[in-house]
Design a protein around this motif. Structure first.
Motif, PDB file in Angstrom:
ATOM      1  N   HIS A 133      31.430 -10.664  -0.037  1.00 58.39           N
ATOM      2  CA  HIS A 133      31.524  -9.209  -0.248  1.00 58.39           C
ATOM      3  C   HIS A 133      32.730  -8.593   0.473  1.00 58.39           C
ATOM      4  CE1 HIS A 133      29.720  -5.164  -0.652  1.00 58.39           C
ATOM      5  NE2 HIS A 133      30.085  -4.969   0.596  1.00 58.39           N
ATOM      6  N   HIS A 174      36.011  -6.516  -0.841  1.00 57.94           N
ATOM      7  CA  HIS A 174      36.488  -5.209  -0.350  1.00 57.94           C
ATOM      8  C   HIS A 174      38.006  -5.231  -0.152  1.00 57.94           C
ATOM      9  CE1 HIS A 174      33.203  -2.446   0.148  1.00 57.94           C
ATOM     10  NE2 HIS A 174      32.475  -3.263   0.888  1.00 57.94           N
ATOM     11  N   SER A 207      33.068  -1.151   7.148  1.00 54.31           N
ATOM     12  CA  SER A 207      31.904  -0.894   6.290  1.00 54.31           C
ATOM     13  C   SER A 207      30.699  -0.617   7.173  1.00 54.31           C
ATOM     14  CB  SER A 207      31.661  -2.115   5.407  1.00 54.31           C
ATOM     15  OG  SER A 207      31.216  -3.180   6.213  1.00 54.31           O
ATOM     16  N   ASP A 214      30.415   0.386  -1.888  1.00 56.65           N
ATOM     17  CA  ASP A 214      30.027  -0.819  -2.623  1.00 56.65           C
ATOM     18  C   ASP A 214      30.071  -0.618  -4.142  1.00 56.65           C
ATOM     19  OD1 ASP A 214      29.844  -2.132  -0.314  1.00 56.65           O
ATOM     20  OD2 ASP A 214      27.656  -2.187  -0.218  1.00 56.65           O
TER      21      ASP A 214
HETATM   22 ZN    ZN Z   1      30.519  -3.081   1.334  1.00 53.88          ZN
END
Ligand code: ZN
Ligand code: KG4
Length: 331
Positions: free
Chosen positions: A109, A113, A134, A298
């Protein structure tokens, strides 16, 4: 190549379609059920993903004007994130890929980003420095190329997003905290409260936000447990400034230390307008970039985009579908 991306690492159920590096659609179903608890409830997140996934994928496909049969591969987040939430996305994607007989790929993830920046800036070139901020991470990476990541520094305790979320809770604001503090800070004077900025004067690239959160708590306790409405903009602006200053001072250090002239910001906190505005002023000698706002928080567009890059290289994880809740980008 047409790739479906799926993201379920936390409380956003998201699907997107990417073709040859171009985004055809991106759908994010934010789970509003968590707001009443003041934070993400893992079990609720998993159940909501189960409920929302199929519809979200179908909307993404139809907005992209493609059918499942047009897909060449599926990319999905395998970590970091909440175990149950990740499992829903992985199981769904793997089942769909097996049924369609197409490759399936589990991705990091945080790497997605970073790559969200390429969607906004297709001409972007390596190397660059990336501040990843984040809800669970605050890190500075030197990025030399795909898969070439050097960690320059990170937080010792809370992440910047967590500092926003916990601060918002102390101030009696809503969730997610970053956007709420940003709204509450509008028109406020950020010099009114001098909140601490850990490591500000040191030359180490590291962060700490737990002292800042405690300092806000003490400040509010001294006011009798509640910030008067007319003082809220100043308090919120001061708190936001302490986070932004800490982040940018270390990004500045990383840029100076490496001499790399491009710095990116990625992750949910990159949506913060004060951070973006101040970064623009602090880096006159360097290109400072951040994704479009809806690509900061997200989303599955970044997963589909990065997935396509790896799928083109022939990578596939059809035989390894394990989720890794604390997956790291590089050790
Ligand atoms: Zn994230
Ligand atoms: O990347 P993200 O959407 O999810 C994770 O991977 O964690 O980041 C979520 C974090 C939350 O802590 C949220 O409060 C913060 O990003 N955030 C913001 C803003 N929008 C979201 N923080 C500051 N300002 C914002 N506008």
């Amino acid at each position: 190549m047409i790739v479906l991306g799926i993201e379920t690492s936390c409380d956003e159920t998201a699907a997107a379609v990417c073709e040859d590096g171009k985004l055809l659609s991106s759908v994010v179903a934010s789970q509003e059920d968590h707001a009443k608890y003041g934070g993400v409830v893992p079990e609720v997140a998993s159940r909501m993903h189960e409920k929302l996934l199929m519809g979200t994928v179908e909307t993404a496909l139809s907005r992209a004007s493609v059918t499942k049969k047009n897909l060449h591969g599926i990319a999905v987040t395998r970590g970091p994130g909440l175990m149950g939430a990740l499992l829903t996305g992985i199981s769904f994607s793997r089942g769909l890929a097996l049924g369609l007989k197409i490759p399936f790929l589990g991705l990091n993830h945080m790497e997605a980003h970073i790559f969200a920046n390429f969607i906004t800036y297709p001409e972007l070139e390596f190397p660059f420095i990336c501040l990843l901020v984040s809800g669970g991470h605050t890190q500075i990476w030197k990025v030399g190329g795909l898969g070439n990541y050097d960690l320059m520094g990170e937080t010792r305790d809370d992440a910047a997003g967590e500092a926003f979320d916990k601060g918002a809770r102390i101030l009696g604001l809503g969730y997610p905290g970053g956007i709420e503090i940003e709204k509450a800070a509008r028109g406020g004077d950020s010099t009114v409260v001098n909140f601490p900025r850990a490591f500000f004067k040191t030359d180490s690239i590291e962060f700490s936000f737990s002292g800042l959160k405690t300092s806000l708590l003490r400040y509010v306790e001294n006011l009798g447990g509640e910030v008067p409405r007319d003082q809220m903009p100043d308090v919120a602006a001061s708190y936001q400034s302490a986070i932004v200053d800490s982040l940018l001072s270390k990004l500045r250090l990383a840029v100076d230390r490496t001499g790399i002239g491009t710095a990116l910001i990625g992750g949910g906190v990159a949506a913060n307008r004060k951070l973006r505005e101040r970064a623009g002023n602090l880096f006159p000698d360097c290109k400072i970039l951040y994704p479009d706002i809806d690509l900061c928080t997200d989303n599955a567009a970044m997963v589909a985009f990065l997935g396509e890059i790896y799928l083109r290289e022939g990578k596939s994880s059809i035989n390894s579908h394990c989720v890794v809740p604390n997956l790291r980008l590089s050790d």
